[in-house]
Enzyme design. Structure first.
Site, PDB file in Angstrom:
ATOM      1  N   GLU A   2     -82.630  11.335 -37.940  1.00  0.00           N
ATOM      2  CA  GLU A   2     -83.658  10.303 -38.120  1.00  0.00           C
ATOM      3  C   GLU A   2     -84.495  10.301 -36.838  1.00  0.00           C
ATOM      4  OE1 GLU A   2     -82.115   6.346 -38.530  1.00  0.00           O
ATOM      5  OE2 GLU A   2     -83.954   5.535 -39.384  1.00  0.00           O
TER       6      GLU A   2
ATOM      7  N   HIS B 195     -80.628  10.000 -44.144  1.00  0.00           N
ATOM      8  CA  HIS B 195     -81.980  10.455 -43.796  1.00  0.00           C
ATOM      9  C   HIS B 195     -82.082  11.984 -43.744  1.00  0.00           C
ATOM     10  CE1 HIS B 195     -83.433   6.439 -43.138  1.00  0.00           C
ATOM     11  NE2 HIS B 195     -82.445   6.199 -42.294  1.00  0.00           N
TER      12      HIS B 195
END
Ligand code: NAG
Ligand code: NAG
Ligand code: NAG
Ligand code: NAG
Ligand code: NAG
Ligand code: NAG
Ligand code: NAG
Ligand code: NAG
Ligand code: ZN
Length: 516
Positions: free
Chosen positions: A358, A383
């Site tokens: 991320e 993510h």
């Protein structure tokens, strides 16, 4: 359904062989069709078979979607290209969004415990409960606590406690005050680019919003009702199951008693069971115990042992373990390799669901998290935003079938990408990389359930190429890559399929295709 891969690759090979070596002529429409079909086939959902009814709904969906995208191109006003705070109203007017809301979306697999439910309930209901006190921090934040007057203890870096009931009686405009509380619990602002000029600044506000929310939610009666209401919100958004990352911080009673992690897990379990009793067409919930990535090695070791114990004691409710917090500012996974290897060394099962990648900062040490997550046997990647910059990690996650939990609105609001048409998942969707769509912290971003993120993924990330089968694949993926048991997955798919068929009928009924 798996694609007959060898045939596809043979076709590609044959095509290029033909193009470069043998048939050096002008491209024919048939050549072009072959290439386009190959691309579509690889796209998320591109190799799913379709029923007659699905073809009918896809026809409708493509028409209204195309109209909306063309309109966006013409006017320059296209929701996925805009900041979500400005796009939200536009999205709510979209017929595509309306269809996505109706659609059974399967499971929400990336969500955090203090940002599940729209903040209205916290402000309008929780802060109106008796014994709710507020204090004000020097940086314009607020914290809450419920207690008997006698038991008050001043909080560090916060004003004296003020009973909200009394405070509201003194102030002139309660609506305005309540709105300010809601602003404290979200990141919503009219001009986000000006308010949040760096990721560090927005993460600070983000943490402050969490601290304010958790001070309310950590009160035992609020804790349970909040979770029940959150399940309701997801249920009404046509989500059948959720997995939440939870720190399992101590929940407190009015008399100051602090409850332990076992209590919290049991509370989640009980509330979910109650909810399922009231709504039999809901599948349930699981918890991914998470600790802050700023923890030190000793704390991490303790957490891992606790996680193993909880996983062993509550296999139905516990899904596994993760780390949370601003990735760029925390320790990388590799820093905890010894602690994270304990379960494997002991031969104890503890699935991991690591947040990783991320970040926009290629090559810094946390940027290696994505590879380390895979090395540490993660079941999914939270993510995985930076995965396109890591070819080996990308190939590994494809090969090991480790899905990415893509949270478009979160990535945009937290300033990893501004135009969601440029989200890295666009490339991943084009190659059918394993992924699910989730909402991360819908309450803090002003979203609700999963529909807004599905809309951004479908319209912005997938573009015109994403069709009904893309949505179907994403929903099926969410069940398939969840931590549900094999048997529960079968049940979930069955339930979902029933809802899907109803959804198709409803769309056909709603949109008279002659009118389109
Ligand atoms: C579910 O995942 C398995 C591998 O984990 C895969 O083989 C299967 O095709 C998937 N099913 C669907 C419906 O996506
Ligand atoms: C929240 O408060 C409103 C207004 O007092 C009330 O109508 C509503 O039923 C409450 N909701 C819940 C879930 O308690
Ligand atoms: C209180 O604020 C000071 C100054 O901002 C900070 O250094 C300290 O860590 C804070 N203490 C707590 C417990 O948050
Ligand atoms: C109170 O504040 C709200 C929201 O800011 C505003 O709409 C309303 O007009 C205000 N009411 C009064 C009496 O000032
Ligand atoms: C949080 O609430 C306080 C108290 O009303 C207010 O002064 C402050 O401006 C609010 N913070 C935000 C970010 O709106
Ligand atoms: C947690 O609290 C419960 C009571 O709510 C208690 O029975 C249990 O022993 C406690 N567990 C631990 C590990 O302290
Ligand atoms: C880790 O943090 C705890 C506080 O949570 C502290 O007591 C301990 O000394 C720290 N350990 C190390 C090795 O820094
Ligand atoms: C990797 O994770 C899976 C799923 O939790 C587990 O079954 C397997 O035993 C793990 N392998 C190792 C080496 O830890
Ligand atoms: Zn997250």
């Amino acid at each position: 359904m798996k694609a007959p891969r060898f045939r596809k690759e043979a076709a590609v090979f044959f095509f290029f062989f033909c193009l470069l070596a043998v048939c050096q002529t002008f491209p024919t429409p048939a050549d072009r069709d072959t290439l386009m079909i190959l691309e579509q086939f690889q796209f998320t959902g591109g190799n799913l078979l379709t029923t007659e009814k699905e073809l009918q709904v896809n026809y409708i969906l493509k028409k209204i979607k195309g109209k909306e995208i063309m309109e966006g191109m013409k006017t320059g006003k296209f929701a996925p290209a805009m900041h979500f705070f400005r796009a939200k109203e536009l999205i709510e007017q979209s017929p595509v969004f309306n269809i996505i809301q109706m659609m059974p979306k399967g499971a929400g697999l990336h969500l955090h415990e203090y940002a599940l439910l729209s903040v209205d309930w916290l402000v309008k209901n929780a802060t109106y409960l008796p014994n709710c006190y507020i204090c004000f921090t020097p940086v314009g934040g607020v914290r809450f606590h419920y207690f008997h007057r006698m038991q008050q203890r001043k909080m560090v870096n916060c004003s004296e406690w003020v009973l909200l009931e009394q405070y509201r009686r003194q102030i002139q405009n309660v609506t305005e005050f309540d709105n300010s509380l809601m602003r404290n619990l979200t990141l919503i602002t009219e001009n986000p680019e000006e308010a949040y000029q760096s990721q560090n600044i927005i993460w600070q506000r983000f943490s402050d919003a969490f601290a304010a929310a958790s001070s309310l939610i950590s009160y035992a009666p609020v804790f349970k009702t909040y979770f029940y209401e959150a399940l309701k919100e997801f249920y009404h958004d046509n989500v059948q199951y959720i997995e939440i990352r939870a720190l399992l911080l101590p929940v407190y009673e009015l008399d100051g008693t602090l409850q332990n992690k076992t209590w919290s897990i049991m509370a989640y379990h009980e509330v979910a069971r109650q909810f399922k009793d009231d709504h039999p067409d809901f599948m349930g919930t699981k918890v991914i115990f998470s600790v802050h990535r700023k923890s030190n090695n000793t704390e991490m070791k303790t957490a891992i042992y606790e996680a193993m114990e909880l996983y062993n004691k509550f296999p139905e409710t516990m899904a596994g373990f993760d780390m949370v917090g601003h990735e760029d500012a925390g320790h990388p996974l590799w820093y905890f390799r010894n602690e994270l290897s304990i379960p494997a060394k002991l031969g104890v099962k503890l699935p991991y669901f690591f947040h990783a990648g991320e970040t926009d900062w290629e090559g810094v040490h946390v940027d290696e998290n994505i590879l380390d997550a895979l090395l540490l046997n993660t079941s999914r990647i939270g993510h995985g935003y930076s995965i396109n910059k890591h070819l080996v990690a990308k190939q590994l996650s494809q090969k090991l079938d480790v899905a990415l939990e893509v949270c478009p609105i979160s990535n945009q609001v937290l300033m990893l990408v501004s135009n969601l048409q440029n989200h890295p998942a666009a490339a991943l969707m084009a190659e059918g990389h394993p992924m699910v769509i989730s909402a991360d912290d819908p309450a803090v971003f002003g979203a609700r359930g999963l529909s807004y993120d599905f809309y951004e993924a479908f319209m912005g990330i997938g573009g015109l190429k994403a069709e009904l089968t893309t949505l179907r694949q994403l929903a099926l993926n969410s069940i398939n890559y969840s931590a549900m048991s094999a048997q529960m997955k079968v049940e979930a798919i069955k339930l979902w399929q029933k809802k899907w068929d109803q959804f198709l009928d409803a769309v056909v009924h709603m949109f008279n295709s002659d009118e389109l």
